[in-house]
Design a protein around this motif. Structure first.
Motif, PDB file in Angstrom:
ATOM      1  N   ARG A  35      87.076 -26.314   3.975  1.00  0.00           N
ATOM      2  CA  ARG A  35      87.108 -25.125   3.119  1.00  0.00           C
ATOM      3  C   ARG A  35      87.004 -23.853   3.959  1.00  0.00           C
ATOM      4  NH1 ARG A  35      87.094 -25.190  -2.141  1.00  0.00           N
ATOM      5  NH2 ARG A  35      86.931 -27.181  -3.229  1.00  0.00           N
ATOM      6  N   ASP A  36      86.137 -23.884   4.975  1.00  0.00           N
ATOM      7  CA  ASP A  36      85.935 -22.673   5.783  1.00  0.00           C
ATOM      8  C   ASP A  36      87.060 -22.440   6.785  1.00  0.00           C
ATOM      9  OD1 ASP A  36      83.527 -22.439   4.504  1.00  0.00           O
ATOM     10  OD2 ASP A  36      82.339 -23.240   6.171  1.00  0.00           O
ATOM     11  N   MET A  37      87.526 -23.526   7.409  1.00  0.00           N
ATOM     12  CA  MET A  37      88.420 -23.379   8.557  1.00  0.00           C
ATOM     13  C   MET A  37      89.829 -23.904   8.299  1.00  0.00           C
ATOM     14  SD  MET A  37      86.500 -21.861  10.616  1.00  0.00           S
ATOM     15  CE  MET A  37      87.558 -21.825  12.059  1.00  0.00           C
ATOM     16  N   GLY A  38      90.052 -24.539   7.149  1.00  0.00           N
ATOM     17  CA  GLY A  38      91.372 -25.081   6.835  1.00  0.00           C
ATOM     18  C   GLY A  38      92.254 -24.000   6.210  1.00  0.00           C
ATOM     19  N   PRO A  39      93.384 -24.406   5.606  1.00  0.00           N
ATOM     20  CA  PRO A  39      94.370 -23.444   5.100  1.00  0.00           C
ATOM     21  C   PRO A  39      93.750 -22.354   4.209  1.00  0.00           C
ATOM     22  CG  PRO A  39      95.186 -25.678   4.905  1.00  0.00           C
ATOM     23  CD  PRO A  39      93.760 -25.799   5.353  1.00  0.00           C
ATOM     24  N   GLN A  40      93.839 -21.130   4.660  1.00  0.00           N
ATOM     25  CA  GLN A  40      93.200 -20.028   3.934  1.00  0.00           C
ATOM     26  C   GLN A  40      94.030 -19.641   2.713  1.00  0.00           C
ATOM     27  OE1 GLN A  40      90.040 -18.562   5.076  1.00  0.00           O
ATOM     28  NE2 GLN A  40      90.263 -20.618   5.927  1.00  0.00           N
ATOM     29  N   GLY A  41      93.349 -19.587   1.574  1.00  0.00           N
ATOM     30  CA  GLY A  41      94.034 -19.192   0.343  1.00  0.00           C
ATOM     31  C   GLY A  41      94.645 -20.375  -0.396  1.00  0.00           C
ATOM     32  N   PRO A 121      90.953 -31.169  14.565  1.00  0.00           N
ATOM     33  CA  PRO A 121      90.528 -30.034  13.745  1.00  0.00           C
ATOM     34  C   PRO A 121      90.953 -28.711  14.380  1.00  0.00           C
ATOM     35  CG  PRO A 121      88.634 -30.998  14.887  1.00  0.00           C
ATOM     36  CD  PRO A 121      89.798 -31.915  15.112  1.00  0.00           C
ATOM     37  N   ALA A 122      91.040 -28.693  15.728  1.00  0.00           N
ATOM     38  CA  ALA A 122      91.442 -27.449  16.393  1.00  0.00           C
ATOM     39  C   ALA A 122      92.793 -26.987  15.865  1.00  0.00           C
ATOM     40  CB  ALA A 122      91.515 -27.672  17.899  1.00  0.00           C
ATOM     41  N   SER A 123      93.736 -27.929  15.734  1.00  0.00           N
ATOM     42  CA  SER A 123      95.081 -27.511  15.321  1.00  0.00           C
ATOM     43  C   SER A 123      95.076 -26.993  13.878  1.00  0.00           C
ATOM     44  CB  SER A 123      96.077 -28.658  15.496  1.00  0.00           C
ATOM     45  OG  SER A 123      95.789 -29.708  14.595  1.00  0.00           O
ATOM     46  N   VAL A 124      94.234 -27.571  13.029  1.00  0.00           N
ATOM     47  CA  VAL A 124      94.148 -27.089  11.641  1.00  0.00           C
ATOM     48  C   VAL A 124      93.603 -25.650  11.650  1.00  0.00           C
ATOM     49  CG1 VAL A 124      93.042 -27.482   9.394  1.00  0.00           C
ATOM     50  CG2 VAL A 124      93.797 -29.434  10.777  1.00  0.00           C
ATOM     51  N   GLU A 125      92.614 -25.419  12.494  1.00  0.00           N
ATOM     52  CA  GLU A 125      92.039 -24.069  12.593  1.00  0.00           C
ATOM     53  C   GLU A 125      93.082 -23.066  13.096  1.00  0.00           C
ATOM     54  OE1 GLU A 125      87.611 -25.871  13.647  1.00  0.00           O
ATOM     55  OE2 GLU A 125      88.726 -24.844  15.221  1.00  0.00           O
ATOM     56  N   PHE A 144     101.141 -28.161   5.325  1.00  0.00           N
ATOM     57  CA  PHE A 144      99.937 -28.792   4.776  1.00  0.00           C
ATOM     58  C   PHE A 144      99.926 -30.301   5.042  1.00  0.00           C
ATOM     59  CE2 PHE A 144      99.803 -25.137   1.502  1.00  0.00           C
ATOM     60  CZ  PHE A 144      99.174 -24.325   2.428  1.00  0.00           C
ATOM     61  N   GLN A 145     101.124 -30.898   5.036  1.00  0.00           N
ATOM     62  CA  GLN A 145     101.188 -32.327   5.370  1.00  0.00           C
ATOM     63  C   GLN A 145     100.672 -32.558   6.793  1.00  0.00           C
ATOM     64  OE1 GLN A 145     102.618 -35.040   3.276  1.00  0.00           O
ATOM     65  NE2 GLN A 145     101.181 -35.927   4.716  1.00  0.00           N
ATOM     66  N   VAL A 146     101.137 -31.702   7.699  1.00  0.00           N
ATOM     67  CA  VAL A 146     100.675 -31.816   9.086  1.00  0.00           C
ATOM     68  C   VAL A 146      99.154 -31.606   9.122  1.00  0.00           C
ATOM     69  CG1 VAL A 146     100.755 -30.683  11.355  1.00  0.00           C
ATOM     70  CG2 VAL A 146     102.888 -31.132  10.114  1.00  0.00           C
ATOM     71  N   ASN A 147      98.680 -30.583   8.426  1.00  0.00           N
ATOM     72  CA  ASN A 147      97.232 -30.270   8.450  1.00  0.00           C
ATOM     73  C   ASN A 147      96.388 -31.433   7.928  1.00  0.00           C
ATOM     74  OD1 ASN A 147      97.537 -26.715   7.535  1.00  0.00           O
ATOM     75  ND2 ASN A 147      97.777 -27.731   9.490  1.00  0.00           N
ATOM     76  N   ARG A 179      82.481 -26.931  17.203  1.00  0.00           N
ATOM     77  CA  ARG A 179      83.317 -26.119  18.094  1.00  0.00           C
ATOM     78  C   ARG A 179      84.423 -25.505  17.237  1.00  0.00           C
ATOM     79  NH1 ARG A 179      82.103 -30.517  21.552  1.00  0.00           N
ATOM     80  NH2 ARG A 179      83.731 -31.754  20.569  1.00  0.00           N
ATOM     81  N   GLN A 180      84.933 -24.350  17.662  1.00  0.00           N
ATOM     82  CA  GLN A 180      86.007 -23.716  16.882  1.00  0.00           C
ATOM     83  C   GLN A 180      87.097 -23.189  17.793  1.00  0.00           C
ATOM     84  OE1 GLN A 180      84.542 -20.616  14.360  1.00  0.00           O
ATOM     85  NE2 GLN A 180      83.497 -22.064  13.002  1.00  0.00           N
ATOM     86  N   SER A 181      88.338 -23.365  17.350  1.00  0.00           N
ATOM     87  CA  SER A 181      89.457 -22.871  18.141  1.00  0.00           C
ATOM     88  C   SER A 181      89.310 -21.374  18.403  1.00  0.00           C
ATOM     89  CB  SER A 181      90.755 -23.133  17.372  1.00  0.00           C
ATOM     90  OG  SER A 181      91.819 -22.576  18.089  1.00  0.00           O
TER      91      SER A 181
END
Ligand code: BYC
Length: 472
Positions: A35-41, A121-125, A144-147, A179-181
């Motif tokens: 929710r915090d770091m995935g697709p915004q909006g 998770p880095a790539s999703v961020e 989103f499929q990739v994510n 950790r965060q990208s």
């Protein structure tokens, strides 16, 4: 309580209470991270037409449905076991594969699993803002499929950490969400995963080149003596193939449109005037993402790589295609930098395993670039895209201490500074790309001006299918 049925799996989750409890503890943190770091909006109202892996057989793993992203059913799957599988290379060749982690290799294996897990998770961020600038609903759905699949790959590594690495494994699983990208204090482990991806050309190049490093590394881990690691990475490879498809066809569609616009512009090549992406810009993004992804293969000469091979932890891509699997005597000819000069040296192949994998990677990338060039050829243009020399723009390995141009010629620092914007995306290039991507295209069947529609829709659906729909 987490229900095992909510997590599609073929690892007997419902009968493994210890693992179920560990995942119960981890899952809410994962959802919070998403929710915090995935697709915004795109967390609450949007339903996305995605595939969910529900089993490893071809019919089961491509199950399509509309899903709200945080409700995606991230599953845990191992490819089917191979009967009487034996270690295929290194010092333990011929012995049965391991079903538990041997104590003496625990640290090395944990490090490999954590490094692999960290990229997911880095790539999703990195990609979390792209939905706001998408060129079409078709592309939005692919993003989103990739994510969600990168999220599933994180689950795959967390499953290994929880199942085989005890307390430290559980701690590492938590840190994968901490950790965060791009974060200055707690960045992701590998450099390419800290680079911003703020436009769709970056995204397509990333899925073409960086996901292809995913393929290199997963091929190599799928040879591992640790059977659960081998089986989980074998299944991940099937998903990775789709990600590279998104990247390769994404760039191909931009190139197709560029060719159309170049003709419209009277072969002048200045397609920016009519909102296209010019070939020099495409070349710069190839130069950037190819060189960043070369770095992901590690140092040319690496004792880590030698010991991974010796211990059977990481093999070569398609190990069975090689004749010699022990590699105790073989030498590898490597271009090396010594006292600022380039020379060829023969070094023990075991210490050059990162380079051997990089060779495979470069060949696979070249095939993709050759396919792109057919588009230029078909439209009658003489321009060609190409991969830069491996020494260009390196941040890891012996060539990182000097500058080289895309042909591999050494440059002085001053020449590099003066010319780097000719070869790598400049702030102005990025500004231009953001200007043509400022308005997202959310109307079914419509595509942004800079990209051609794909040849077909997803799972037989038409191009004007509502791949992402809003439901309050
Ligand atoms: N950035 O002996 P060396 C994917 C460090 S992508 C920063 O050459 P080694 C995906 C290295 O950690 C695939 N640091 O290292 C794609 C070491 O540090 P320490 C991800 C780097 O171990 C898209 C030191 O330099 N999977 O799946 O032979 C979307 C000495 O280096 C980098 C894996 O990477 C770098 N680029 O090789 C989503 C597989 N390179 O120990 C997902 C697991 C090296 O001195 N990882 N260093 O502190 C590995 O196999 C190895 O760790 C590497 C590095 C091949 C990455």
């Amino acid at each position: 309580m987490i229900s095992a049925e909510r997590i599609p799996n073929n690892v007997g989750l419902s009968s493994n209470k210890r693992l179920q409890r560990a995942l119960e503890h981890w899952q809410p943190k994962y959802i919070q991270w998403w929710r915090d770091m995935g697709p915004q909006g795109f967390q609450d109202y949007h339903q996305v037409y995605v595939r969910t892996a529900v089993s490893v057989d071809p019919a089961g793993w491509a199950h399509f449905e509309y899903v709200k992203l945080p409700e995606y059913r991230w599953g845990i799957f191992l490819a089917d076991p191979v009967h009487d599988r034996r270690i295929g290379f290194g010092d333990f060749m011929g012995q049965p594969v391991w079903h538990e982690v041997p104590g003496e290799f625990r640290n090395q294996l944990r490090r490999l699993v954590v490094t692999q897990g960290d990229t997911e998770p880095a790539s999703v961020e990195q990609q979390r803002w792209l939905g706001q600038r998408c060129p079409s609903l078709y592309d939005l759905r692919n993003l989103f499929q990739v994510n969600v699949e990168e999220g599933r790959h994180l689950w795959a590594m967390v499953y290994l950490l929880h199942s085989y690495f005890g307390r430290d494994g559980r701690d590492e699983a938590e840190e994968l969400l901490e950790r965060q990208s791009g974060n200055r204090d707690k960045p992701r482990i590998l450099d390419a995963f800290n680079e911003p991806i703020d436009n769709w050309l970056d995204f397509f190049m990333f899925t073409m080149f960086t996901d292809r490093d995913g393929k290199s590394q997963l091929l190599s881990l799928s040879e591992s003596s640790l059977d659960p690691l081998s089986r989980t990475t074998r299944f991940m490879l099937t998903e990775e193939a789709h990600h590279m498809f998104v990247g390769e066809t994404g760039v191909a569609r931009i190139l197709e449109r560029t060719c159309q616009l170049m003709k419209q512009a009277g072969f002048s090549g200045d397609v920016r005037k009519i909102g296209g992406i010019d070939i020099p810009t495409l070349q710069k993004f190839i130069n950037l993402w190819f060189s960043l992804s070369l770095d992901l293969h590690g140092n040319e000469v690496s004792t880590n790589a030698a010991s991974y091979f010796a211990n059977g932890l990481k093999g070569r891509a398609y190990e069975e295609k090689w004749d010699d699997h022990a590699v105790t005597e073989a030498l590898y000819e490597l271009e090396m930098l010594r006292d600022g000069r380039l020379e060829k040296n023969r070094i023990p192949m075991r210490t050059a395993m990162n380079e051997v994998l990089r060779d495979w990677y470069v060949g696979d990338c070249q095939n993709g670039v050759t396919r792109w060039n057919r588009i230029l050829e078909r439209h009658g243009f003489s321009d060609r895209l190409r991969l830069p020399d491996r020494k260009f723009n390196r941040g890891i390995g012996m060539f990182s201490s000097l500058h080289f141009d895309p042909e591999g010629h050494p440059l002085t620092d001053a020449d590099w500074e003066r010319r780097r914007n000719e070869w790598l995306p400049s702030p102005l290039d990025r500004e231009y790309l953001l200007s043509i991507m400022a308005e997202p295209v959310y109307e079914p069947g419509k595509f942004a001006n800079y990209i051609a529609p794909p040849q077909r829709g997803i799972k037989g659906a038409p191009l004007n299918f509502e791949y992402v729909r809003t439901e309050a």
